[in-house]
Design an enzyme around this catalytic site. Structure first.
Site, mmCIF file in Angstrom:
data_model
loop_
_atom_site.group_PDB
_atom_site.id
_atom_site.type_symbol
_atom_site.label_atom_id
_atom_site.label_comp_id
_atom_site.label_asym_id
_atom_site.label_seq_id
_atom_site.Cartn_x
_atom_site.Cartn_y
_atom_site.Cartn_z
ATOM 1 N N ASP A 27 -39.479 -18.980 82.030
ATOM 2 C CA ASP A 27 -39.673 -17.753 81.983
ATOM 3 C C ASP A 27 -39.797 -16.977 82.635
ATOM 4 O O ASP A 27 -41.594 -17.050 83.273
ATOM 5 C CB ASP A 27 -40.354 -17.370 80.929
ATOM 6 C CG ASP A 27 -40.007 -17.025 79.324
ATOM 7 O OD1 ASP A 27 -39.820 -15.310 79.483
ATOM 8 O OD2 ASP A 27 -40.768 -16.286 77.888
ATOM 9 N N ARG A 40 -41.392 -9.818 84.535
ATOM 10 C CA ARG A 40 -42.621 -9.896 85.026
ATOM 11 C C ARG A 40 -42.961 -9.859 86.593
ATOM 12 O O ARG A 40 -43.872 -9.310 87.232
ATOM 13 C CB ARG A 40 -43.900 -10.358 84.267
ATOM 14 C CG ARG A 40 -43.837 -9.793 82.366
ATOM 15 C CD ARG A 40 -44.095 -10.769 81.412
ATOM 16 N NE ARG A 40 -43.326 -11.421 81.101
ATOM 17 C CZ ARG A 40 -43.584 -12.661 80.579
ATOM 18 N NH1 ARG A 40 -44.922 -13.431 80.227
ATOM 19 N NH2 ARG A 40 -42.870 -13.744 80.063
ATOM 20 N N ARG A 45 -29.818 -7.410 76.435
ATOM 21 C CA ARG A 45 -30.600 -6.604 77.416
ATOM 22 C C ARG A 45 -29.518 -5.636 78.298
ATOM 23 O O ARG A 45 -28.028 -5.890 77.766
ATOM 24 C CB ARG A 45 -30.653 -8.257 77.965
ATOM 25 C CG ARG A 45 -32.212 -8.903 78.254
ATOM 26 C CD ARG A 45 -32.319 -9.383 79.455
ATOM 27 N NE ARG A 45 -33.651 -10.628 78.730
ATOM 28 C CZ ARG A 45 -34.893 -11.239 79.285
ATOM 29 N NH1 ARG A 45 -33.935 -10.214 80.989
ATOM 30 N NH2 ARG A 45 -35.089 -11.623 79.197
ATOM 31 N N ASN A 88 -39.323 -13.963 84.421
ATOM 32 C CA ASN A 88 -38.539 -13.396 85.939
ATOM 33 C C ASN A 88 -38.930 -11.995 86.190
ATOM 34 O O ASN A 88 -39.828 -11.739 86.871
ATOM 35 C CB ASN A 88 -37.222 -13.603 86.333
ATOM 36 C CG ASN A 88 -36.486 -14.807 86.297
ATOM 37 O OD1 ASN A 88 -37.682 -16.109 86.343
ATOM 38 N ND2 ASN A 88 -35.640 -15.514 86.199
ATOM 39 N N SER A 134 -38.916 -20.042 70.934
ATOM 40 C CA SER A 134 -37.509 -19.113 70.951
ATOM 41 C C SER A 134 -36.193 -19.624 71.386
ATOM 42 O O SER A 134 -35.484 -19.337 71.786
ATOM 43 C CB SER A 134 -37.744 -18.747 72.789
ATOM 44 O OG SER A 134 -39.193 -18.217 73.123
ATOM 45 N N GLU A 161 -29.921 -14.400 71.908
ATOM 46 C CA GLU A 161 -30.672 -12.800 72.214
ATOM 47 C C GLU A 161 -30.314 -12.146 73.981
ATOM 48 O O GLU A 161 -30.585 -11.333 73.216
ATOM 49 C CB GLU A 161 -32.090 -13.390 71.648
ATOM 50 C CG GLU A 161 -32.230 -13.557 70.738
ATOM 51 C CD GLU A 161 -32.149 -14.977 70.111
ATOM 52 O OE1 GLU A 161 -31.918 -15.995 71.116
ATOM 53 O OE2 GLU A 161 -32.001 -15.572 69.171
ATOM 54 N N ASN A 162 -30.715 -12.988 74.998
ATOM 55 C CA ASN A 162 -29.920 -11.693 75.890
ATOM 56 C C ASN A 162 -29.255 -11.064 76.564
ATOM 57 O O ASN A 162 -29.606 -10.557 77.107
ATOM 58 C CB ASN A 162 -30.361 -13.039 77.594
ATOM 59 C CG ASN A 162 -31.764 -14.259 77.334
ATOM 60 O OD1 ASN A 162 -31.433 -15.230 78.595
ATOM 61 N ND2 ASN A 162 -32.854 -13.312 77.085
ATOM 62 N N TRP A 163 -28.099 -11.476 74.975
ATOM 63 C CA TRP A 163 -26.898 -10.415 75.221
ATOM 64 C C TRP A 163 -27.421 -8.928 74.718
ATOM 65 O O TRP A 163 -26.112 -7.854 75.273
ATOM 66 C CB TRP A 163 -25.716 -10.865 73.910
ATOM 67 C CG TRP A 163 -24.965 -11.909 74.245
ATOM 68 C CD1 TRP A 163 -25.206 -13.082 74.264
ATOM 69 C CD2 TRP A 163 -24.441 -12.188 76.042
ATOM 70 N NE1 TRP A 163 -24.050 -14.440 74.567
ATOM 71 C CE2 TRP A 163 -23.892 -13.760 75.798
ATOM 72 C CE3 TRP A 163 -24.148 -11.045 76.960
ATOM 73 C CZ2 TRP A 163 -22.763 -14.107 76.477
ATOM 74 C CZ3 TRP A 163 -22.963 -11.963 77.142
ATOM 75 C CH2 TRP A 163 -22.370 -13.137 77.975
ATOM 76 N N SER A 194 -29.846 -16.879 77.119
ATOM 77 C CA SER A 194 -29.835 -16.861 75.604
ATOM 78 C C SER A 194 -29.475 -16.549 74.628
ATOM 79 O O SER A 194 -28.837 -15.089 74.825
ATOM 80 C CB SER A 194 -31.548 -17.024 74.836
ATOM 81 O OG SER A 194 -31.883 -15.738 74.910
HETATM 82 C C1 FPP Z 1 -36.393 -15.159 81.657
HETATM 83 O O1 FPP Z 1 -37.053 -14.222 82.655
HETATM 84 C C2 FPP Z 1 -35.161 -15.790 82.721
HETATM 85 C C3 FPP Z 1 -33.843 -15.551 81.987
HETATM 86 C C4 FPP Z 1 -33.604 -14.433 80.936
HETATM 87 C C5 FPP Z 1 -32.994 -16.459 82.344
HETATM 88 C C6 FPP Z 1 -32.740 -16.308 84.077
HETATM 89 C C7 FPP Z 1 -32.744 -17.173 84.427
HETATM 90 C C8 FPP Z 1 -32.406 -17.214 85.948
HETATM 91 C C9 FPP Z 1 -32.318 -16.597 86.364
HETATM 92 C C10 FPP Z 1 -32.806 -18.900 86.320
HETATM 93 C C11 FPP Z 1 -31.240 -19.574 86.332
HETATM 94 C C12 FPP Z 1 -30.935 -20.372 86.504
HETATM 95 C C13 FPP Z 1 -29.370 -20.610 87.021
HETATM 96 C C14 FPP Z 1 -29.314 -22.342 87.086
HETATM 97 C C15 FPP Z 1 -28.842 -20.232 87.094
HETATM 98 P P1 FPP Z 1 -36.944 -13.258 81.876
HETATM 99 O O2 FPP Z 1 -36.341 -12.250 82.327
HETATM 100 O O3 FPP Z 1 -37.571 -12.751 79.980
HETATM 101 O O4 FPP Z 1 -38.809 -12.291 82.011
HETATM 102 P P2 FPP Z 1 -39.633 -11.857 81.284
HETATM 103 O O5 FPP Z 1 -40.213 -12.088 80.270
HETATM 104 O O6 FPP Z 1 -41.267 -11.313 82.823
HETATM 105 O O7 FPP Z 1 -39.319 -10.251 81.330
#
Ligand code: FPP
Length: 246
Positions: A15, A19, A66, A17, A198, A62-64, A60
């Site tokens: 988690d 921020r 975004r 990326n 989560s 829930e990530n759909w 996840s």
């Molecule tokens: C969390 O950061 C990460 C994700 C939603 C998933 C993305 C994962 C990677 C890019 C690594 C993927 C690995 C492979 C092996 C393909 P966030 O975007 O939720 O950060 P935030 O909470 O700061 O916004």
């Protein structure tokens, strides 16, 4: 007694990326790009330590929700990652697996996943499991639905156990989870200073040691992994027993 051994299975919620990128005035995409590089570094570090299972929460349920642009970017990064690492995984004996609703992913990504699984199927040094379109409640609901549909005869002993009789155990449900072929994680790491699960592996984490760090995933390094492993080694895993029984 302290557990001095290494975990057999590490699960990671990667988690922070977004921020990380924002704090540098970069687009979120840059955070994810660096995130993939760190994922690769950690796969290598775990493999070098002869830890047999690593599960990464890559996308996840829930990530759909975004923005489409970010979802598309993540799918491209995933596909690029798999295509570019297939040979390395084969060379290192890494078996690639997934958990989650893979059928929701774009067709081309599904194909690359299937191909990567097939190509790496003989890997016997480490199993890398990516959680993709994964949500634990969904996994558990699906498991129960399939259990009831596919094995109605199992229901009698279930009811009998609920009513205090003998029969069915947790292992029966385990057999219907996406994780049926893997041991439960011994250690869960979550980066970025969030103290939540989560919807990740809710059933499987029942006795897992939890390790939280404020470090953002793109800054996570092998020395951070080492710190987590040292902390794990100091923990006493009692599984409900008392120290003297261990
Ligand atoms: C969390 O950061 C990460 C994700 C939603 C998933 C993305 C994962 C990677 C890019 C690594 C993927 C690995 C492979 C092996 C393909 P966030 O975007 O939720 O950060 P935030 O909470 O700061 O916004």
């Amino acid at each position: 007694m302290l557990s001095k051994t290494l975990p057999k299975h590490i699960a990671i919620i990667m988690d922070g990326n977004g921020r990380w990128a924002k704090s540098r005035g970069l687009p979120r995409l840059e955070g994810h790009r660096r995130g993939v590089e760190v994922a690769e570094e950690m796969i290598t570090a775990v493999h070098n330590r002869r830890i047999p299972y690593l599960t990464l929460y890559a996308f996840s349920d829930e990530n759909w929700n975004r923005p489409k642009e970010e979802v598309d970017t993540l799918m491209v990064l995933l596909e690029l990652f798999l295509k570019s690492k297939q040979q390395k995984m084969i060379d290192k004996g890494i078996r690639f697996q997934t958990i989650g609703a893979i059928s929701k992913l774009p067709e081309n990504v599904q194909q690359t996943i299937a191909e990567t699984k097939e190509m790496t199927a003989k890997g016997n040094q480490m199993t890398l499991i990516l959680a993709l379109s994964y949500g634990a409640r969904n996994e558990i609901m699906n498991a129960i639905t399939r259990l009831v549909r596919e094995t109605p005869s199992l229901l009698e002993p279930v009811l009998s156990e609920v009513e205090g009789g003998e029969g069915w155990g947790e292992g029966t449900l385990n057999q219907f989870l996406d994780t049926k072929n893997y041991p439960d994680p011994d250690l869960l790491i979550r980066t970025s200073g969030e103290y939540r699960l989560s919807n990740f592996l809710l059933w499987q984490l029942a006795y897992t040691e939890l390790y939280f760090t404020k470090t953002m995933w793109p800054d996570f390094s092998e020395s951070d992994l080492q710190k987590a492993l040292e902390e794990y080694a100091k923990r006493e895993r009692r599984f409900g027993k008392i120290s003297e029984q261990l």
